[in-house]
Scaffold this motif. Structure first.
Motif, PDB file in Angstrom:
ATOM      1  N   THR A   1       1.075  -1.306   0.128  1.00 36.78           N
ATOM      2  CA  THR A   1      -0.082   0.058   0.078  1.00 36.78           C
ATOM      3  C   THR A   1       0.824   1.166   0.046  1.00 36.78           C
ATOM      4  N   GLY A   2       0.338   2.234  -0.714  1.00 37.82           N
ATOM      5  CA  GLY A   2       1.208   3.326  -0.745  1.00 37.82           C
ATOM      6  C   GLY A   2       1.372   4.235   0.402  1.00 37.82           C
ATOM      7  N   VAL A   3       2.607   4.770   0.451  1.00 43.36           N
ATOM      8  CA  VAL A   3       2.790   6.034   1.454  1.00 43.36           C
ATOM      9  C   VAL A   3       3.124   7.556   0.915  1.00 43.36           C
ATOM     10  N   THR A   4       4.167   7.347   0.257  1.00 44.53           N
ATOM     11  CA  THR A   4       4.422   8.831  -0.356  1.00 44.53           C
ATOM     12  C   THR A   4       5.517   8.770  -1.535  1.00 44.53           C
ATOM     13  N   LEU A   5       5.127   9.645  -2.502  1.00 41.31           N
ATOM     14  CA  LEU A   5       6.151   9.818  -3.333  1.00 41.31           C
ATOM     15  C   LEU A   5       7.400  10.635  -2.747  1.00 41.31           C
ATOM     16  N   THR A   6       8.834  10.477  -3.107  1.00 44.51           N
ATOM     17  CA  THR A   6       9.883  11.049  -2.534  1.00 44.51           C
ATOM     18  C   THR A   6      10.573  12.195  -3.466  1.00 44.51           C
ATOM     19  N   CYS A   7      10.515  11.579  -4.767  1.00 46.33           N
ATOM     20  CA  CYS A   7      11.229  12.405  -5.560  1.00 46.33           C
ATOM     21  C   CYS A   7      11.004  12.057  -7.007  1.00 46.33           C
ATOM     22  N   LEU A   8      11.230  12.895  -7.983  1.00 44.09           N
ATOM     23  CA  LEU A   8      11.254  12.735  -9.262  1.00 44.09           C
ATOM     24  C   LEU A   8      12.170  13.044 -10.113  1.00 44.09           C
ATOM     25  N   VAL A   9      12.869  12.333 -11.049  1.00 46.30           N
ATOM     26  CA  VAL A   9      14.271  12.683 -11.733  1.00 46.30           C
ATOM     27  C   VAL A   9      13.593  11.908 -13.293  1.00 46.30           C
ATOM     28  N   PRO A  10      13.920  13.134 -14.186  1.00 51.35           N
ATOM     29  CA  PRO A  10      13.838  13.128 -15.635  1.00 51.35           C
ATOM     30  C   PRO A  10      14.780  12.160 -16.285  1.00 51.35           C
ATOM     31  N   GLN A  11      14.536  11.499 -17.367  1.00 49.56           N
ATOM     32  CA  GLN A  11      15.567  11.121 -17.926  1.00 49.56           C
ATOM     33  C   GLN A  11      15.867  11.858 -19.188  1.00 49.56           C
ATOM     34  N   VAL A  12      17.050  11.759 -19.844  1.00 52.59           N
ATOM     35  CA  VAL A  12      17.334  12.793 -20.810  1.00 52.59           C
ATOM     36  C   VAL A  12      17.777  11.808 -21.989  1.00 52.59           C
ATOM     37  N   VAL A  13      17.423  11.844 -23.211  1.00 54.55           N
ATOM     38  CA  VAL A  13      17.878  11.256 -24.597  1.00 54.55           C
ATOM     39  C   VAL A  13      19.167  11.946 -24.876  1.00 54.55           C
ATOM     40  N   ILE A  14      20.329  10.970 -25.078  1.00 49.90           N
ATOM     41  CA  ILE A  14      21.549  11.398 -25.356  1.00 49.90           C
ATOM     42  C   ILE A  14      22.194  10.417 -26.471  1.00 49.90           C
ATOM     43  N   VAL A  15      22.833  11.142 -27.367  1.00 53.00           N
ATOM     44  CA  VAL A  15      23.328  10.426 -28.414  1.00 53.00           C
ATOM     45  C   VAL A  15      24.954  10.823 -28.668  1.00 53.00           C
ATOM     46  N   ASN A  16      25.463   9.956 -29.223  1.00 58.49           N
ATOM     47  CA  ASN A  16      26.819  10.109 -29.432  1.00 58.49           C
ATOM     48  C   ASN A  16      27.071  11.375 -30.190  1.00 58.49           C
ATOM     49  N   PRO A  17      28.117  12.200 -30.408  1.00 57.72           N
ATOM     50  CA  PRO A  17      28.021  13.260 -31.174  1.00 57.72           C
ATOM     51  C   PRO A  17      28.372  13.037 -32.634  1.00 57.72           C
ATOM     52  N   SER A  18      28.538  11.807 -33.046  1.00 61.67           N
ATOM     53  CA  SER A  18      28.782  11.468 -34.488  1.00 61.67           C
ATOM     54  C   SER A  18      27.305  11.136 -35.060  1.00 61.67           C
ATOM     55  N   LEU A  19      26.638  11.046 -34.447  1.00 55.93           N
ATOM     56  CA  LEU A  19      25.016  10.531 -34.916  1.00 55.93           C
ATOM     57  C   LEU A  19      24.503  11.942 -35.328  1.00 55.93           C
ATOM     58  N   PRO A  20      24.268  11.929 -36.742  1.00 53.06           N
ATOM     59  CA  PRO A  20      23.730  13.256 -37.340  1.00 53.06           C
ATOM     60  C   PRO A  20      22.433  13.674 -37.093  1.00 53.06           C
ATOM     61  N   VAL A  21      22.093  13.869 -35.675  1.00 49.75           N
ATOM     62  CA  VAL A  21      20.625  14.330 -35.371  1.00 49.75           C
ATOM     63  C   VAL A  21      20.881  15.433 -34.074  1.00 49.75           C
ATOM     64  N   ARG A  22      20.097  16.403 -33.958  1.00 48.04           N
ATOM     65  CA  ARG A  22      20.312  17.362 -33.177  1.00 48.04           C
ATOM     66  C   ARG A  22      18.921  17.484 -32.378  1.00 48.04           C
ATOM     67  N   SER A  23      17.885  16.783 -32.721  1.00 45.12           N
ATOM     68  CA  SER A  23      16.354  16.975 -32.065  1.00 45.12           C
ATOM     69  C   SER A  23      15.697  15.381 -32.070  1.00 45.12           C
ATOM     70  N   ILE A  24      14.793  15.517 -31.560  1.00 47.73           N
ATOM     71  CA  ILE A  24      13.967  13.998 -31.463  1.00 47.73           C
ATOM     72  C   ILE A  24      13.417  13.738 -32.866  1.00 47.73           C
ATOM     73  N   LYS A  25      12.728  14.837 -33.530  1.00 49.95           N
ATOM     74  CA  LYS A  25      12.322  14.612 -34.689  1.00 49.95           C
ATOM     75  C   LYS A  25      13.360  14.186 -35.866  1.00 49.95           C
ATOM     76  N   GLU A  26      14.543  14.647 -35.659  1.00 51.15           N
ATOM     77  CA  GLU A  26      15.698  14.168 -36.611  1.00 51.15           C
ATOM     78  C   GLU A  26      15.993  12.544 -36.290  1.00 51.15           C
ATOM     79  N   LEU A  27      15.942  12.186 -34.812  1.00 44.07           N
ATOM     80  CA  LEU A  27      16.477  10.927 -34.436  1.00 44.07           C
ATOM     81  C   LEU A  27      15.475   9.990 -35.072  1.00 44.07           C
ATOM     82  N   ILE A  28      13.826  10.304 -34.936  1.00 46.28           N
ATOM     83  CA  ILE A  28      12.813   9.569 -35.601  1.00 46.28           C
ATOM     84  C   ILE A  28      12.911   9.486 -36.985  1.00 46.28           C
ATOM     85  N   ALA A  29      13.339  10.491 -37.607  1.00 51.52           N
ATOM     86  CA  ALA A  29      13.486  10.425 -39.172  1.00 51.52           C
ATOM     87  C   ALA A  29      14.621   9.344 -39.417  1.00 51.52           C
ATOM     88  N   LEU A  30      15.740   9.611 -38.752  1.00 51.36           N
ATOM     89  CA  LEU A  30      16.867   8.888 -39.100  1.00 51.36           C
ATOM     90  C   LEU A  30      16.615   7.156 -38.738  1.00 51.36           C
TER      91      LEU A  30
END
Length: 322
Positions: free
Chosen positions: A114-143
């Motif tokens: 049974t629940g007691v409480t939330l304690t924190c939230l931590v967002p994840q981040v999408v990271i790529v190797n700089p050699s991948l030719p994308v600079r946005s999620i839209k470009e990543l999806i297209a590739l």
């Protein structure tokens, strides 16, 4: 009339007993089981909460690390513990996720806890190797659509938070990516920097130094709102995937049957702790948002919603560990 008086008296006695129970709690040390190794966000936040709870309650709060088997060892221990508020589980997404991808996890997140409480939230981040030719999620999806199954992504292991977050993105956009599981996020991050894999989802707190150092390129955060750590980074939802959200959350659960008044006492104390400005600022610098639920009932509902969401994803993406 004579039959009503004893009934009212009995109800009053029960109310007094419940009040006394809450006032008496805690009468002995509290144990917080962390089903993961020391040093991670779940452990760090549990120790923060435990330290301040001990100061307020006047009782020792012991943080007990019981790692193993995708958090199953520690989680099963708490599921079998007395429902008296003296054994709590410090949990994260895997608590609601694992039962959807393992046949016999040894616990039911909805029936055994049974629940007691939330304690924190931590967002994840999408990271790529700089050699991948994308600079946005839209470009990543297209590739990814142009190269189906060729873009590799690393994770801390099958069924982990990064795996599920990536599969959710693939599921919502119709792309096919190649999963490369590692034994932890650290080796995956090292290979991403080295160019052995192309991308990964990682907690923003652990990727910060690599992003700022130019070792990896950040595209977007997985939360519903932008991160104060990198306010210039858009959310995935803002980047062309409406409704996408997959934030890492930590919280406290108790064995099913733990009295609500005891859970409320703990929740109210955690809510006080996470409102301390100096603590909020210190953890925000690491990308961690300290946050408590409004009530134990709200957190119970939150966990159920996460369980349902992950169960649906596991079915649709055919994610199984056995």
């Amino acid at each position: 009339m004579q039959t009503i008086v004893p009934t009212v008296a009995a109800l009053a006695a029960l109310a007094c007993a419940a009040g006394a129970h809450a006032q008496a709690y805690p009468a002995k040390p509290i144990r917080i089981i962390v089903p993961l190794a020391a040093g991670g966000n779940v452990d760090i936040v549990a120790r923060l909460v435990g330290q301040h709870m001990a100061e307020t309650f006047g009782q020792q709060v012991i943080v007990d690390n019981r790692p193993g088997a995708s958090s199953l060892v520690g989680t099963q221990l708490v599921a079998k513990s007395p429902a008296d508020g003296y054994t709590l589980l410090a949990m994260a997404n895997t608590f609601a996720m694992v039962p959807s991808i393992i046949s016999n996890p040894g616990y039911d997140p909805l029936k055994d806890f049974t629940g007691v409480t939330l304690t924190c939230l931590v967002p994840q981040v999408v990271i790529v190797n700089p050699s991948l030719p994308v600079r946005s999620i839209k470009e990543l999806i297209a590739l990814a659509k142009a190269r189906p199954g060729q873009i590799t992504y690393g994770t801390s292991g099958a069924g982990g938070t990064g795996h599920m977050a990536t599969e959710l993105l693939a599921n919502q956009t119709g792309v096919k990516l190649l999963h490369i599981p590692y034994k932890g996020n650290a080796p995956a991050l090292i290979d991403l920097v080295g160019g052995q894999i192309s991308m990964m989802f990682d907690q923003i707190s652990t990727s910060e130094q690599y992003i700022k150092g130019g070792k990896v390129r950040a595209l977007a955060v997985s939360s519903a709102t932008r991160s104060s750590l990198f306010p210039e980074l858009p959310t995935i939802a803002e980047s062309g995937v409406p409704g996408y959200e997959d934030v890492t959350f930590n919280g406290l659960m108790a064995p099913a049957g733990t009295p609500r008044e005891v859970r409320v006492r703990i929740q109210e104390e955690v809510a006080r702790i996470v409102r301390i400005p100096a603590l909020r600022d210190r953890y925000a610098e690491r990308g961690i948002e300290l946050k408590a639920s409004a009530s134990p009932d709200e957190f119970t509902a939150y966990v159920k919603a996460e369980f349902d969401k992950k169960a649906k994803l596991a079915r649709e993406a055919n994610i199984r560990l056995d």
